[in-house]
Design a protein around this motif. Structure first.
Motif, PDB file in Angstrom:
ATOM      1  N   UNK A 154       0.832  -1.210   0.000  1.00 49.50           N
ATOM      2  CA  UNK A 154       0.000   0.000   0.000  1.00 49.50           C
ATOM      3  C   UNK A 154       0.859   1.249   0.000  1.00 49.50           C
ATOM      4  N   UNK A 155       1.876   1.251   0.860  1.00 52.71           N
ATOM      5  CA  UNK A 155       2.751   2.417   0.988  1.00 52.71           C
ATOM      6  C   UNK A 155       3.503   2.683  -0.313  1.00 52.71           C
ATOM      7  N   UNK A 156       3.990   1.641  -0.954  1.00 52.53           N
ATOM      8  CA  UNK A 156       4.710   1.807  -2.223  1.00 52.53           C
ATOM      9  C   UNK A 156       3.796   2.358  -3.298  1.00 52.53           C
ATOM     10  N   UNK A 157       2.565   1.878  -3.355  1.00 50.34           N
ATOM     11  CA  UNK A 157       1.625   2.342  -4.377  1.00 50.34           C
ATOM     12  C   UNK A 157       1.247   3.804  -4.168  1.00 50.34           C
ATOM     13  N   UNK A 158       0.980   4.196  -2.929  1.00 50.42           N
ATOM     14  CA  UNK A 158       0.660   5.592  -2.640  1.00 50.42           C
ATOM     15  C   UNK A 158       1.826   6.500  -3.020  1.00 50.42           C
ATOM     16  N   UNK A 159       3.039   6.055  -2.735  1.00 52.67           N
ATOM     17  CA  UNK A 159       4.216   6.843  -3.091  1.00 52.67           C
ATOM     18  C   UNK A 159       4.393   6.920  -4.593  1.00 52.67           C
ATOM     19  N   UNK A 160       4.205   5.787  -5.264  1.00 50.01           N
ATOM     20  CA  UNK A 160       4.383   5.725  -6.715  1.00 50.01           C
ATOM     21  C   UNK A 160       3.422   6.657  -7.443  1.00 50.01           C
ATOM     22  N   UNK A 214       1.910  -5.622  -7.771  1.00 48.01           N
ATOM     23  CA  UNK A 214       1.967  -4.916  -6.489  1.00 48.01           C
ATOM     24  C   UNK A 214       0.556  -4.606  -6.001  1.00 48.01           C
ATOM     25  N   UNK A 215      -0.325  -4.208  -6.914  1.00 45.48           N
ATOM     26  CA  UNK A 215      -1.713  -3.934  -6.543  1.00 45.48           C
ATOM     27  C   UNK A 215      -2.420  -5.209  -6.101  1.00 45.48           C
ATOM     28  N   UNK A 216      -2.133  -6.320  -6.754  1.00 42.28           N
ATOM     29  CA  UNK A 216      -2.739  -7.598  -6.373  1.00 42.28           C
ATOM     30  C   UNK A 216      -2.331  -8.007  -4.957  1.00 42.28           C
ATOM     31  N   UNK A 217      -1.098  -7.742  -4.602  1.00 41.97           N
ATOM     32  CA  UNK A 217      -0.573  -8.152  -3.301  1.00 41.97           C
ATOM     33  C   UNK A 217      -0.968  -7.195  -2.174  1.00 41.97           C
ATOM     34  N   UNK A 219      -3.481  -4.927   0.241  1.00 41.76           N
ATOM     35  CA  UNK A 219      -4.818  -5.109   0.810  1.00 41.76           C
ATOM     36  C   UNK A 219      -5.791  -4.156   0.119  1.00 41.76           C
ATOM     37  N   UNK A 220      -7.064  -4.210   0.545  1.00 42.44           N
ATOM     38  CA  UNK A 220      -8.073  -3.369  -0.104  1.00 42.44           C
ATOM     39  C   UNK A 220      -7.912  -1.892   0.211  1.00 42.44           C
ATOM     40  N   UNK A 221      -7.050  -1.569   1.182  1.00 41.64           N
ATOM     41  CA  UNK A 221      -6.927  -0.175   1.628  1.00 41.64           C
ATOM     42  C   UNK A 221      -6.458   0.762   0.517  1.00 41.64           C
ATOM     43  N   UNK A 222      -5.526   0.303  -0.310  1.00 37.54           N
ATOM     44  CA  UNK A 222      -5.067   1.169  -1.396  1.00 37.54           C
ATOM     45  C   UNK A 222      -6.206   1.474  -2.354  1.00 37.54           C
ATOM     46  N   UNK A 223      -7.006   0.446  -2.703  1.00 40.31           N
ATOM     47  CA  UNK A 223      -8.109   0.644  -3.640  1.00 40.31           C
ATOM     48  C   UNK A 223      -9.156   1.604  -3.070  1.00 40.31           C
ATOM     49  N   UNK A 224      -9.415   1.512  -1.770  1.00 36.68           N
ATOM     50  CA  UNK A 224     -10.382   2.414  -1.127  1.00 36.68           C
ATOM     51  C   UNK A 224      -9.916   3.858  -1.241  1.00 36.68           C
ATOM     52  N   UNK A 237      -4.290  13.060 -11.887  1.00 40.32           N
ATOM     53  CA  UNK A 237      -4.290  11.873 -12.759  1.00 40.32           C
ATOM     54  C   UNK A 237      -3.543  10.696 -12.139  1.00 40.32           C
ATOM     55  N   UNK A 238      -4.251   9.887 -11.365  1.00 34.37           N
ATOM     56  CA  UNK A 238      -3.630   8.715 -10.753  1.00 34.37           C
ATOM     57  C   UNK A 238      -3.104   7.770 -11.828  1.00 34.37           C
ATOM     58  N   UNK A 239      -1.956   7.172 -11.561  1.00 32.34           N
ATOM     59  CA  UNK A 239      -1.277   6.366 -12.574  1.00 32.34           C
ATOM     60  C   UNK A 239      -1.912   4.989 -12.707  1.00 32.34           C
ATOM     61  N   UNK A 240      -1.842   4.461 -13.924  1.00 34.26           N
ATOM     62  CA  UNK A 240      -2.329   3.120 -14.192  1.00 34.26           C
ATOM     63  C   UNK A 240      -1.307   2.308 -14.967  1.00 34.26           C
ATOM     64  N   UNK A 241      -0.078   2.808 -15.022  1.00 44.93           N
ATOM     65  CA  UNK A 241       0.943   2.108 -15.781  1.00 44.93           C
ATOM     66  C   UNK A 241       1.501   0.941 -14.983  1.00 44.93           C
ATOM     67  N   UNK A 242       2.239   0.089 -15.651  1.00 48.80           N
ATOM     68  CA  UNK A 242       2.820  -1.069 -14.974  1.00 48.80           C
ATOM     69  C   UNK A 242       4.304  -0.836 -14.767  1.00 48.80           C
TER      70      UNK A 242
END
Length: 242
Positions: A154-160, A214-217, A219-224, A237-242
């Motif tokens: 979650x932390x990595x995704x929010x930072x990314x 990373x998103x699959x691994x 928890x649901x908190x990042x998606x919320x 513009x939140x990123x959707x790239x891989x």
């Protein structure tokens, strides 16, 4: 000398009504934010707000014994110092630069004057604050109920989402302080992600290799948090790239 940040690099500034931004421009001061710099301490008076352009700032709660845990991250989608226009003038959290970069600093009074003057700006700032509160609440739930592995994802995704590239510079010790966990736990979690080919980690340098995984691994908190951010902050513009 550093490259002077531009207001357009901060999405919240760019989304302001043209008249409001024009009045703020003469008062915006470019500043450099090195890794680990403390922008304000718990309980201190907030005299300025910061609009990050390519830096990430963590808001931390610090206990009497020195232990700390991150409650939210702020990057180029927002500002540091919402207490200035919410009427509090101070906050019990500490603001620390998590990823080095730059920001535009504005005297708090200038922001308050504009906040009280322009209805469209008031609404924009309140929507941003609601998104920030959502992130704080979800972080509290995540820290209580989810594994260190999931928290790290979650932390990595929010930072990314708040960086232009796929790389972060951050030691395991600092990540542990952000998450409020033992360093050994972060070492183990990062090692798992590296073995899965999700990240590449070496000497404080983290490169995201597979964002989808990373998103699959996570928890649901990042998606919320992501859904609420997309709903409240359509300008970001939140990123959707891989």
């Amino acid at each position: 000398m550093f490259a002077v940040p531009k207001p357009q690099q901060n999405y919240l500034l760019a989304a302001l009504p043209a008249q409001a931004l024009e009045r703020l421009l003469p008062h915006l001061e470019p500043v450099e934010l090195p890794l680990g710099k403390v922008l304000y301490e718990s309980g201190g008076a907030l005299r300025h707000v910061y609009f990050p352009t390519d830096a990430i700032v963590s808001l931390l709660y610090v206990m009497e014994n020195g232990a700390s845990a991150e409650i939210s991250v702020v990057g180029n989608e927002g500002l540091i110092g919402v207490a200035v226009f919410m009427g509090g003038e101070s906050t019990p959290s500490r603001a620390v630069v998590q990823s080095a970069g730059h920001a535009l600093r504005l005297p708090g009074q200038q922001l308050k004057d504009e906040f009280n003057r322009h209805e469209e700006m008031l609404l924009l700032m309140l929507r941003y604050t609601q998104a920030l509160i959502t992130q704080m609440a979800q972080t509290a739930v995540c820290n209580r109920h989810h594994s260190i592995d999931q928290q790290l994802c979650r932390w990595l995704l929010l930072s990314l989402d708040r960086l232009p590239g796929n790389e972060l510079t951050m030691t395991q010790e600092l990540i542990a302080n952000m998450l409020g966990v033992r360093r050994e736990g972060v070492t183990d979690a990062a090692g798992k992600l590296q073995r899965l080919g999700v990240i590449e980690y070496s000497r404080g340098h983290i490169k995201i290799l597979d964002r989808a995984r990373l998103e699959e691994l996570s928890c649901e908190c990042y998606a919320v948090v992501r859904r609420e951010t997309e709903r409240l902050l359509p300008y970001f513009p939140l990123r959707r790239d891989s």
